[in-house]
Scaffold this active site. Structure first.
Site, PDB file in Angstrom:
ATOM      1  N   SER A 128      88.870  26.469 -37.278  1.00 31.97           N
ATOM      2  CA  SER A 128      90.003  26.699 -36.384  1.00 31.97           C
ATOM      3  C   SER A 128      90.050  25.598 -35.335  1.00 31.97           C
ATOM      4  O   SER A 128      89.125  25.442 -34.536  1.00 31.97           O
ATOM      5  CB  SER A 128      89.848  28.053 -35.681  1.00 31.97           C
ATOM      6  OG  SER A 128      90.704  28.086 -34.559  1.00 31.97           O
TER       7      SER A 128
ATOM      8  N   HIS B 152      92.695  26.117 -39.980  1.00 28.66           N
ATOM      9  CA  HIS B 152      93.293  27.303 -39.357  1.00 28.66           C
ATOM     10  C   HIS B 152      93.926  26.903 -38.017  1.00 28.66           C
ATOM     11  O   HIS B 152      93.292  26.241 -37.192  1.00 28.66           O
ATOM     12  CB  HIS B 152      92.179  28.334 -39.144  1.00 28.66           C
ATOM     13  CG  HIS B 152      92.617  29.655 -38.601  1.00 28.66           C
ATOM     14  ND1 HIS B 152      93.092  30.680 -39.392  1.00 28.66           N
ATOM     15  CD2 HIS B 152      92.631  30.131 -37.329  1.00 28.66           C
ATOM     16  CE1 HIS B 152      93.381  31.729 -38.634  1.00 28.66           C
ATOM     17  NE2 HIS B 152      93.115  31.428 -37.377  1.00 28.66           N
TER      18      HIS B 152
ATOM     19  N   ASP C 277      95.889  28.302 -34.630  1.00 26.56           N
ATOM     20  CA  ASP C 277      96.132  29.503 -33.826  1.00 26.56           C
ATOM     21  C   ASP C 277      97.313  29.304 -32.883  1.00 26.56           C
ATOM     22  O   ASP C 277      97.212  28.575 -31.892  1.00 26.56           O
ATOM     23  CB  ASP C 277      94.881  29.822 -32.997  1.00 26.56           C
ATOM     24  CG  ASP C 277      93.761  30.368 -33.866  1.00 26.56           C
ATOM     25  OD1 ASP C 277      93.998  31.368 -34.564  1.00 26.56           O
ATOM     26  OD2 ASP C 277      92.663  29.792 -33.857  1.00 26.56           O
TER      27      ASP C 277
ATOM     28  N   MET D 154      99.736  30.813 -30.124  1.00 25.79           N
ATOM     29  CA  MET D 154      99.751  31.889 -29.116  1.00 25.79           C
ATOM     30  C   MET D 154     100.902  31.677 -28.145  1.00 25.79           C
ATOM     31  O   MET D 154     101.191  30.540 -27.765  1.00 25.79           O
ATOM     32  CB  MET D 154      98.433  31.889 -28.337  1.00 25.79           C
ATOM     33  CG  MET D 154      97.201  31.997 -29.213  1.00 25.79           C
ATOM     34  SD  MET D 154      95.723  32.196 -28.215  1.00 25.79           S
ATOM     35  CE  MET D 154      94.443  31.993 -29.479  1.00 25.79           C
TER      36      MET D 154
ATOM     37  N   HIS E 222      98.097  31.135 -38.013  1.00 25.03           N
ATOM     38  CA  HIS E 222      97.894  32.476 -37.465  1.00 25.03           C
ATOM     39  C   HIS E 222      98.808  32.651 -36.259  1.00 25.03           C
ATOM     40  O   HIS E 222      98.576  32.044 -35.213  1.00 25.03           O
ATOM     41  CB  HIS E 222      96.402  32.578 -37.092  1.00 25.03           C
ATOM     42  CG  HIS E 222      95.984  33.879 -36.497  1.00 25.03           C
ATOM     43  ND1 HIS E 222      94.727  34.062 -35.955  1.00 25.03           N
ATOM     44  CD2 HIS E 222      96.617  35.060 -36.359  1.00 25.03           C
ATOM     45  CE1 HIS E 222      94.614  35.304 -35.505  1.00 25.03           C
ATOM     46  NE2 HIS E 222      95.753  35.931 -35.728  1.00 25.03           N
TER      47      HIS E 222
ATOM     48  N   MET F 246     100.008  34.487 -33.301  1.00 30.98           N
ATOM     49  CA  MET F 246      99.743  35.542 -32.306  1.00 30.98           C
ATOM     50  C   MET F 246     100.908  35.533 -31.330  1.00 30.98           C
ATOM     51  O   MET F 246     100.773  35.141 -30.160  1.00 30.98           O
ATOM     52  CB  MET F 246      98.394  35.262 -31.619  1.00 30.98           C
ATOM     53  CG  MET F 246      97.227  35.604 -32.530  1.00 30.98           C
ATOM     54  SD  MET F 246      95.689  34.819 -32.018  1.00 30.98           S
ATOM     55  CE  MET F 246      95.869  33.249 -32.848  1.00 30.98           C
TER      56      MET F 246
ATOM     57  N   MET G 289      90.613  40.602 -37.458  1.00 29.51           N
ATOM     58  CA  MET G 289      90.137  40.000 -36.208  1.00 29.51           C
ATOM     59  C   MET G 289      88.795  40.617 -35.847  1.00 29.51           C
ATOM     60  O   MET G 289      88.674  41.839 -35.768  1.00 29.51           O
ATOM     61  CB  MET G 289      91.130  40.262 -35.066  1.00 29.51           C
ATOM     62  CG  MET G 289      92.413  39.462 -35.107  1.00 29.51           C
ATOM     63  SD  MET G 289      92.223  37.663 -35.114  1.00 29.51           S
ATOM     64  CE  MET G 289      91.235  37.380 -33.645  1.00 29.51           C
TER      65      MET G 289
ATOM     66  N   ASP H 120      88.045  36.478 -38.569  1.00 27.81           N
ATOM     67  CA  ASP H 120      88.373  35.484 -37.535  1.00 27.81           C
ATOM     68  C   ASP H 120      87.861  35.952 -36.178  1.00 27.81           C
ATOM     69  O   ASP H 120      88.287  36.983 -35.666  1.00 27.81           O
ATOM     70  CB  ASP H 120      89.903  35.312 -37.511  1.00 27.81           C
ATOM     71  CG  ASP H 120      90.367  34.212 -36.559  1.00 27.81           C
ATOM     72  OD1 ASP H 120      89.528  33.518 -35.975  1.00 27.81           O
ATOM     73  OD2 ASP H 120      91.604  34.074 -36.416  1.00 27.81           O
TER      74      ASP H 120
HETATM   75  C1  DX5 Z   1      91.283  33.868 -31.587  1.00 29.39           C
HETATM   76  C2  DX5 Z   1      91.671  33.004 -32.769  1.00 29.39           C
HETATM   77  C3  DX5 Z   1      90.543  32.419 -33.523  1.00 29.39           C
HETATM   78  C4  DX5 Z   1      89.642  31.535 -32.728  1.00 29.39           C
HETATM   79  C5  DX5 Z   1      88.248  31.829 -33.175  1.00 29.39           C
HETATM   80  O1  DX5 Z   1      92.350  34.648 -31.164  1.00 29.39           O
HETATM   81  O2  DX5 Z   1      92.444  33.739 -33.696  1.00 29.39           O
HETATM   82  O3  DX5 Z   1      90.994  31.742 -34.712  1.00 29.39           O
HETATM   83  O4  DX5 Z   1      89.873  30.159 -32.905  1.00 29.39           O
HETATM   84  O5  DX5 Z   1      87.401  31.146 -32.343  1.00 29.39           O
HETATM   85  P1  DX5 Z   1      85.841  31.309 -32.409  1.00 29.39           P
HETATM   86  O6  DX5 Z   1      85.402  30.937 -33.780  1.00 29.39           O
HETATM   87  O7  DX5 Z   1      85.405  30.382 -31.371  1.00 29.39           O
HETATM   88  O8  DX5 Z   1      85.523  32.750 -32.105  1.00 29.39           O
HETATM   89 ZN    ZN Z   2      92.938  32.687 -35.653  1.00 30.92          ZN
END
Ligand code: DX5
Ligand code: ZN
Length: 214
Positions: free
Chosen positions: A7, A32, A34, A36, A65, A67, A136, A173
Protein backbone atom coordinates in the site's frame (compact mmCIF):
# COMPACT_ATOMS: atom_id res chain seq x y z
CA UNK A 1 1.20 -18.42 -2.41
CA UNK A 2 -0.59 -15.23 -1.32
CA UNK A 3 -0.53 -12.13 -3.47
CA UNK A 4 1.44 -9.23 -2.00
CA UNK A 5 -0.18 -5.82 -2.39
CA UNK A 6 2.03 -3.05 -0.99
CA UNK A 7 0.00 0.00 0.00
CA UNK A 8 1.61 3.22 -1.19
CA UNK A 9 0.01 5.12 1.70
CA UNK A 10 3.22 4.40 3.64
CA UNK A 11 5.57 5.29 0.79
CA UNK A 12 7.82 8.33 0.74
CA UNK A 13 5.93 10.57 -1.67
CA UNK A 14 9.04 12.50 -2.59
CA UNK A 15 10.34 9.21 -3.95
CA UNK A 16 7.13 7.61 -5.11
CA UNK A 17 8.40 6.69 -8.55
CA UNK A 18 11.50 4.92 -7.21
CA UNK A 19 9.62 3.14 -4.45
CA UNK A 20 6.79 1.88 -6.66
CA UNK A 21 9.28 0.76 -9.31
CA UNK A 22 11.28 -1.08 -6.65
CA UNK A 23 8.16 -2.78 -5.25
CA UNK A 24 7.23 -3.80 -8.79
CA UNK A 25 10.70 -5.20 -9.48
CA UNK A 26 10.72 -7.01 -6.13
CA UNK A 27 7.68 -9.14 -6.87
CA UNK A 28 4.76 -7.06 -5.65
CA UNK A 29 1.72 -8.63 -7.31
CA UNK A 30 -0.58 -5.66 -6.93
CA UNK A 31 -0.15 -2.04 -5.90
CA UNK A 32 -2.78 -0.95 -3.37
CA UNK A 33 -3.98 2.66 -3.48
CA UNK A 34 -5.91 4.09 -0.51
CA UNK A 35 -8.34 6.84 -1.46
CA UNK A 36 -9.75 8.81 1.50
CA UNK A 37 -12.15 11.73 1.47
CA UNK A 38 -12.11 13.19 4.99
CA UNK A 39 -15.79 12.26 5.41
CA UNK A 40 -16.11 8.50 5.42
CA UNK A 41 -12.77 8.37 7.21
CA UNK A 42 -11.04 11.15 9.18
CA UNK A 43 -8.16 11.52 6.74
CA UNK A 44 -7.63 12.82 3.22
CA UNK A 45 -5.29 11.20 0.72
CA UNK A 46 -5.47 11.20 -3.04
CA UNK A 47 -7.71 10.76 -6.06
CA UNK A 48 -7.68 9.71 -9.72
CA UNK A 49 -4.68 11.92 -10.61
CA UNK A 50 -2.41 9.86 -8.40
CA UNK A 51 -3.84 6.58 -9.70
CA UNK A 52 -3.05 7.80 -13.18
CA UNK A 53 0.52 8.70 -12.17
CA UNK A 54 1.09 5.29 -10.53
CA UNK A 55 -0.34 3.66 -13.63
CA UNK A 56 2.44 5.27 -15.63
CA UNK A 57 5.12 3.98 -13.23
CA UNK A 58 4.03 0.33 -13.16
CA UNK A 59 2.06 -2.20 -15.17
CA UNK A 60 1.02 -4.04 -12.01
CA UNK A 61 -2.63 -4.51 -11.11
CA UNK A 62 -3.81 -1.34 -9.36
CA UNK A 63 -6.06 -2.22 -6.45
CA UNK A 64 -7.96 0.92 -5.55
CA UNK A 65 -9.56 1.03 -2.10
CA UNK A 66 -12.20 3.75 -1.96
CA UNK A 67 -12.74 4.99 1.59
CA UNK A 68 -15.15 7.65 0.40
CA UNK A 69 -18.81 8.58 0.55
CA UNK A 70 -20.77 8.52 -2.72
CA UNK A 71 -18.19 6.43 -4.60
CA UNK A 72 -20.65 6.16 -7.53
CA UNK A 73 -19.77 9.72 -8.53
CA UNK A 74 -16.13 8.79 -9.13
CA UNK A 75 -16.08 5.23 -10.52
CA UNK A 76 -15.62 6.32 -14.10
CA UNK A 77 -12.81 8.74 -13.21
CA UNK A 78 -10.89 6.01 -11.43
CA UNK A 79 -11.47 3.59 -14.30
CA UNK A 80 -10.11 6.15 -16.77
CA UNK A 81 -7.13 6.76 -14.49
CA UNK A 82 -6.12 3.11 -14.82
CA UNK A 83 -7.56 1.33 -11.78
CA UNK A 84 -7.85 -2.45 -12.24
CA UNK A 85 -10.14 -2.95 -9.27
CA UNK A 86 -12.40 -0.67 -7.30
CA UNK A 87 -13.29 -1.61 -3.75
CA UNK A 88 -16.11 0.26 -2.04
CA UNK A 89 -17.06 0.13 1.62
CA UNK A 90 -20.19 -1.72 2.67
CA UNK A 91 -20.71 1.03 5.28
CA UNK A 92 -20.53 3.85 2.71
CA UNK A 93 -22.89 2.59 0.03
CA UNK A 94 -26.68 2.30 0.13
CA UNK A 95 -27.32 0.48 -3.16
CA UNK A 96 -24.34 -1.85 -3.03
CA UNK A 97 -25.57 -4.22 -5.72
CA UNK A 98 -25.94 -1.32 -8.15
CA UNK A 99 -22.49 0.06 -7.34
CA UNK A 100 -20.79 -3.33 -7.70
CA UNK A 101 -22.40 -3.84 -11.11
CA UNK A 102 -21.47 -0.32 -12.19
CA UNK A 103 -17.83 -1.18 -11.43
CA UNK A 104 -18.11 -4.41 -13.43
CA UNK A 105 -19.74 -2.58 -16.33
CA UNK A 106 -16.60 -0.42 -16.48
CA UNK A 107 -14.64 -3.62 -17.04
CA UNK A 108 -12.97 -3.63 -13.61
CA UNK A 109 -12.82 -6.13 -10.75
CA UNK A 110 -15.38 -5.15 -8.15
CA UNK A 111 -14.81 -5.43 -4.43
CA UNK A 112 -16.49 -4.73 -1.13
CA UNK A 113 -14.65 -3.81 2.06
CA UNK A 114 -15.91 -4.23 5.62
CA UNK A 115 -14.73 -2.38 8.70
CA UNK A 116 -13.84 -4.38 11.82
CA UNK A 117 -17.22 -3.63 13.43
CA UNK A 118 -19.34 -4.81 10.49
CA UNK A 119 -20.54 -8.41 10.91
CA UNK A 120 -19.24 -10.66 8.13
CA UNK A 121 -22.80 -11.99 7.59
CA UNK A 122 -23.62 -8.66 5.95
CA UNK A 123 -21.82 -9.96 2.87
CA UNK A 124 -24.24 -12.83 2.35
CA UNK A 125 -26.35 -11.14 -0.35
CA UNK A 126 -23.47 -9.55 -2.25
CA UNK A 127 -20.98 -12.43 -2.23
CA UNK A 128 -22.32 -13.79 -5.54
CA UNK A 129 -21.67 -10.50 -7.29
CA UNK A 130 -18.20 -9.44 -6.11
CA UNK A 131 -14.73 -10.42 -7.30
CA UNK A 132 -12.99 -9.28 -4.10
CA UNK A 133 -13.75 -8.94 -0.42
CA UNK A 134 -11.46 -6.75 1.67
CA UNK A 135 -11.48 -7.44 5.40
CA UNK A 136 -10.21 -4.41 7.30
CA UNK A 137 -7.99 -5.49 10.17
CA UNK A 138 -7.73 -1.94 11.54
CA UNK A 139 -10.27 0.88 11.48
CA UNK A 140 -10.07 2.41 8.03
CA UNK A 141 -8.37 5.78 7.82
CA UNK A 142 -4.69 5.54 8.70
CA UNK A 143 -1.63 3.45 8.10
CA UNK A 144 0.51 2.14 10.92
CA UNK A 145 -2.27 1.04 13.28
CA UNK A 146 -2.32 -2.02 15.50
CA UNK A 147 -3.73 -5.21 13.97
CA UNK A 148 -7.11 -6.27 15.42
CA UNK A 149 -6.96 -9.93 16.49
CA UNK A 150 -10.58 -10.83 15.64
CA UNK A 151 -9.57 -10.42 11.98
CA UNK A 152 -8.32 -14.03 11.78
CA UNK A 153 -11.79 -15.34 12.66
CA UNK A 154 -13.42 -12.80 10.34
CA UNK A 155 -11.28 -13.95 7.41
CA UNK A 156 -12.37 -17.55 7.99
CA UNK A 157 -16.01 -16.45 8.21
CA UNK A 158 -15.76 -14.60 4.90
CA UNK A 159 -14.06 -17.57 3.26
CA UNK A 160 -16.91 -19.82 4.45
CA UNK A 161 -19.49 -17.49 2.86
CA UNK A 162 -18.05 -17.97 -0.64
CA UNK A 163 -20.14 -20.49 -2.58
CA UNK A 164 -18.30 -23.49 -4.07
CA UNK A 165 -17.12 -22.79 -7.58
CA UNK A 166 -17.17 -19.01 -7.25
CA UNK A 167 -13.84 -17.27 -7.40
CA UNK A 168 -13.70 -14.47 -4.87
CA UNK A 169 -10.35 -13.26 -3.57
CA UNK A 170 -10.18 -12.32 0.09
CA UNK A 171 -7.90 -9.43 1.02
CA UNK A 172 -6.74 -8.39 4.47
CA UNK A 173 -5.72 -4.77 5.07
CA UNK A 174 -4.23 -3.12 8.14
CA UNK A 175 -1.34 -4.05 10.42
CA UNK A 176 -0.19 -6.85 8.12
CA UNK A 177 3.46 -7.80 8.69
CA UNK A 178 5.80 -10.65 7.69
CA UNK A 179 5.19 -11.96 11.24
CA UNK A 180 1.41 -12.37 11.07
CA UNK A 181 1.28 -13.13 7.34
CA UNK A 182 1.22 -16.93 7.48
CA UNK A 183 -1.49 -16.98 10.15
CA UNK A 184 -3.52 -14.64 7.93
CA UNK A 185 -3.08 -16.89 4.92
CA UNK A 186 -4.12 -19.92 6.99
CA UNK A 187 -7.21 -18.02 8.12
CA UNK A 188 -8.18 -17.41 4.50
CA UNK A 189 -6.38 -14.37 3.11
CA UNK A 190 -5.48 -14.56 -0.59
CA UNK A 191 -4.12 -11.02 -0.82
CA UNK A 192 -1.96 -9.36 1.83
CA UNK A 193 -2.16 -5.56 1.78
CA UNK A 194 0.74 -4.01 3.67
CA UNK A 195 1.89 -0.41 3.93
CA UNK A 196 4.16 0.28 6.89
CA UNK A 197 5.75 -3.17 7.00
CA UNK A 198 6.85 -2.79 3.37
CA UNK A 199 7.58 0.88 2.71
CA UNK A 200 8.89 1.77 6.18
CA UNK A 201 10.92 -1.40 6.64
CA UNK A 202 14.10 -0.07 5.11
CA UNK A 203 14.12 -3.16 2.90
CA UNK A 204 11.24 -3.08 0.42
CA UNK A 205 12.35 -6.17 -1.56
CA UNK A 206 12.99 -8.21 1.62
CA UNK A 207 9.61 -7.32 3.10
CA UNK A 208 7.74 -8.27 -0.08
CA UNK A 209 9.60 -11.54 -0.32
CA UNK A 210 8.70 -12.44 3.28
CA UNK A 211 5.02 -11.64 2.71
CA UNK A 212 4.88 -13.79 -0.39
CA UNK A 213 6.54 -16.74 1.30
CA UNK A 214 3.94 -16.70 4.09
C1 DX5 B 1 -5.96 1.97 6.05
C2 DX5 B 1 -5.63 1.52 4.64
C3 DX5 B 1 -4.51 0.56 4.53
C4 DX5 B 1 -3.21 1.06 5.05
C5 DX5 B 1 -2.56 -0.09 5.76
O1 DX5 B 1 -7.22 2.56 6.11
O2 DX5 B 1 -6.76 0.91 4.04
O3 DX5 B 1 -4.37 0.07 3.18
O4 DX5 B 1 -2.32 1.51 4.06
O5 DX5 B 1 -1.44 0.39 6.38
P1 DX5 B 1 -0.56 -0.49 7.34
O6 DX5 B 1 -0.09 -1.67 6.57
O7 DX5 B 1 0.49 0.45 7.71
O8 DX5 B 1 -1.44 -0.90 8.49
ZN1 ZN C 1 -6.40 -0.05 2.00
Amino acid sequence: MPLAAPSILAADFAELQEQVALADKSGADWIHVDVMDGHFVPNITFGPLLVSAVNRITERFLDVHLMIENPDFFLEDFAKAGADSLIVHYEAVVHLNRTIHAIKDLGLKAGVAINPSTPTEMLKEIINDVDLVLVMSVNAGFGGQKFIESSYRRLSEVKALIPKGREVLVEVDGGVTPENASKLVKAGADVLVAGTSVFRSGDIPGAIKKLKSA
